[in-house]
Design an enzyme around this catalytic site. Structure first.
Site, mmCIF file in Angstrom:
data_model
loop_
_atom_site.group_PDB
_atom_site.id
_atom_site.type_symbol
_atom_site.label_atom_id
_atom_site.label_comp_id
_atom_site.label_asym_id
_atom_site.label_seq_id
_atom_site.Cartn_x
_atom_site.Cartn_y
_atom_site.Cartn_z
ATOM 1 N N LYS A 77 0.849 -1.207 0.000
ATOM 2 C CA LYS A 77 0.000 0.000 0.000
ATOM 3 C C LYS A 77 0.881 1.253 0.000
ATOM 4 O O LYS A 77 1.933 1.280 0.639
ATOM 5 C CB LYS A 77 -0.901 -0.027 1.238
ATOM 6 C CG LYS A 77 -1.930 1.089 1.291
ATOM 7 C CD LYS A 77 -2.857 0.884 2.493
ATOM 8 C CE LYS A 77 -3.871 2.001 2.631
ATOM 9 N NZ LYS A 77 -4.777 1.804 3.778
ATOM 10 N N SER A 152 -9.584 1.976 2.821
ATOM 11 C CA SER A 152 -8.706 2.680 1.935
ATOM 12 C C SER A 152 -7.670 1.809 1.224
ATOM 13 O O SER A 152 -7.002 2.302 0.307
ATOM 14 C CB SER A 152 -7.994 3.770 2.735
ATOM 15 O OG SER A 152 -7.200 3.191 3.749
ATOM 16 N N SER A 176 -9.891 -0.594 6.950
ATOM 17 C CA SER A 176 -9.330 -0.447 5.600
ATOM 18 C C SER A 176 -8.653 -1.669 4.991
ATOM 19 O O SER A 176 -8.335 -1.649 3.803
ATOM 20 C CB SER A 176 -8.336 0.706 5.578
ATOM 21 O OG SER A 176 -9.054 1.910 5.471
HETATM 22 N N1 GLN Z 1 -12.817 4.324 6.419
HETATM 23 C C1 GLN Z 1 -12.242 4.643 7.699
HETATM 24 C C2 GLN Z 1 -11.776 6.070 7.715
HETATM 25 O O1 GLN Z 1 -11.905 6.704 6.707
HETATM 26 C C3 GLN Z 1 -11.106 3.697 7.980
HETATM 27 C C4 GLN Z 1 -9.891 4.052 7.256
HETATM 28 C C5 GLN Z 1 -8.781 3.104 7.534
HETATM 29 O O2 GLN Z 1 -8.972 2.047 8.121
HETATM 30 N N2 GLN Z 1 -7.584 3.512 7.137
HETATM 31 O O3 GLN Z 1 -11.289 6.542 8.706
#
Ligand code: GLN
Length: 470
Positions: A77, A152, A176
């Site tokens: 990532k 994400s 994410s």
């Molecule tokens: N969707 C969640 C956020 O926007 C989790 C993001 C993540 O786990 N990096 O905070």
């Protein structure tokens, strides 16, 4: 519409690894596949320049055959530091940022013989659930290109699901890894907080962030987890606790027991996901696992608690991106100018929210209150492990949504983490395993949560779900 996952199933896989029960494709196979599908799926932010001599299968990368991941292609990532490629986190603020060091997880994978194929797309600074907010444009779901891959870590999930790589790393602050794994029909693990070093992971919310593996099956996820987990002096939140490799299922201390949450209301949950939960419960019952309903009273408060704590931490963490210390700064620009021009709308929203909940007049009302509730929730969760091996619930309330469907409605976007966020607040490990499809042929994921440092139980129960749905 081409379904790149179905297409993949028809292609015969290459070499198989002795450490996996499934065929792991070789490097050449992955490079060919990337050439074929990347233009459509768009999972990568950047790709390594790799060449393979097909006669010998040797490449411009040196590896030793006896290493556990020898010559296995892996994607990382774009918020995890690597010396070779940019680590942009999808942000214009870090567009040309090349880290001077490898993250600990990357060094461990390289020592194990893995080949880093590229960096995968994410939402800007890992804030999002759809991989649409990065400056490099969205990633597409390989099951249907009009749908999001989740986020994400959507790029990592799509790269694995479409067969571009067998394994990828993601990061999980509120879901994410697990949410995109569910949307793309693969397996994703969020390890226990402190189990995997965060050294070299660009911080979003430091008390919640964890790096974890994503792959086509539980065995491969387990294999990579064993390689990246472990003590690292460079991460002070990394735990010295020894790993437990014996699951509750195997140790047979008591009858195998799984909990489903009373507070998890099926209202507002897509009907096929409710059906999948029922069928998964039946799979466990058939295996002799007792399934009971338990209460986790604060489950329903997880989302507001998370958006207070995570934004507070993010506002502090992101203060360093001012164009002076990181990023390609224009010397005439003030830090304020630099930040206002290079950070995206969602990131700015979170910095403002985080600064607000930490401000002197409101810190007691929001941040401190959220912290107290978080600790209470941790205690409620810890009490479950006296009687149960794991908690079962869906990974997401819906399957993947269409690209653009939620970009204008942040709250709708936040709701897609309804089932995953409480796990990060508690620090527990959790896994998402594919469990069928909806009527549009989009994948469904089921989630298992276990006690801290008990990933072994997740793997064993996860394999039960995997086998039950075969
Ligand atoms: N969707 C969640 C956020 O926007 C989790 C993001 C993540 O786990 N990096 O905070």
């Amino acid at each position: 519409m081409t379904n790149y996952v179905r297409q993949l199933a028809k292609i015969s896989a290459g070499n198989s690894s002795p450490h996996s029960t499934f065929a792991i494709p070789n490097l050449q196979h992955c490079l060919d596949r990337i050439k074929e599908v990347e233009g459509h799926v768009s999972a990568f932010a950047s790709l390594s320049e790799l060449t393979v001599d097909s006669s010998t299968e040797s490449s411009n990368i040196e590896t030793n055959q006896h290493q556990p991941l020898s010559r296995i292609p892996i994607a990382i990532k774009d918020n995890i530091c690597t010396t070779e490629l940019f680590t942009s986190c999808g942000s214009l603020a870090l567009r040309d940022y090349k880290a001077p060091y490898d993250a600990t997880v990357v060094s461990r994978l390289k020592e194990a013989g893995a080949i880093i194929v590229g960096k995968t797309k994410c939402d800007e600074f890992a804030m999002g659930s759809s991989t649409e907010t990065g400056f490099y444009g969205p990633c597409h779901n390989p099951h249907n290109l009009n749908y999001v891959a989740g986020g994400s870590s959507g790029g990592s999930a799509a790269a694995v699901a479409s067969g571009e790589v067998p394994i990828a790393l993601g990061s999980d602050t509120g879901g994410s890894i697990r949410q995109p794994a569910a949307f793309c029909g693969i397996v994703g693990l969020k390890p226990t907080y402190g189990r995997v070093s965060r050294y070299g992971l660009v911080a979003h919310a430091s008390s919640l962030d964890q790096i974890g593996p994503m792959a086509q099956n539980v065995d491969d996820v387990e294999m990579v987890f064993q390689i990246i987990a472990g003590l690292d002096d460079r991460d002070s939140t990394n735990s010295a606790l020894h790993e437990n490799r014996i699951s509750k299922l195997v140790s047979g201390q008591r009858r195998a027991k799984i909990a489903v949450l009373k507070e998890f209301s099926t209202e507002g949950i897509q009907s096929e996901i409710v059906d999948s939960l029922r069928k998964t419960t039946e799979i466990f019952c058939k295996e002799g696992v007792q399934v009971e309903e338990v209460s986790l009273p604060l489950f329903a408060k997880a989302l507001p608690i998370y958006y207070v704590i995570s934004t507070a931490e993010a506002s502090a963490n992101l203060a360093r991106f001012d164009g002076l210390r990181y990023g390609n700064s224009n010397r005439d620009q003030s830090p304020e100018d630099y930040r206002s021009k290079t950070l995206g709308a969602e990131v700015k929203r979170r910095i403002m929210l985080g600064s607000y909940v930490l401000s002197e007049s409101y810190v007691g009302r929001y941040y401190q209150r959220a912290q107290r509730l978080r600790h209470l929730m941790q205690r409620q969760m810890a009490a479950l492990w006296n009687d149960y091996d794991a908690v079962l619930l869906p990974t997401t309330p819906t399957t993947a949504f269409e690209l653009g469907a939620k970009t204008k409605d942040p709250v709708a976007m936040y709701l897609s983490d309804l089932c995953t966020i409480f796990v990060n607040l508690c620090g527990s490990p959790a896994i998402s395993v594919p469990a069928g499809f909806d009527r549009k042929n989009l994948p469904i994921g089921m989630q298992l949560v276990a006690a801290d440092f008990d990933e072994a139980t997740l793997f064993d129960y996860g394999r039960m779900i995997e086998n039950g749905w075969k």
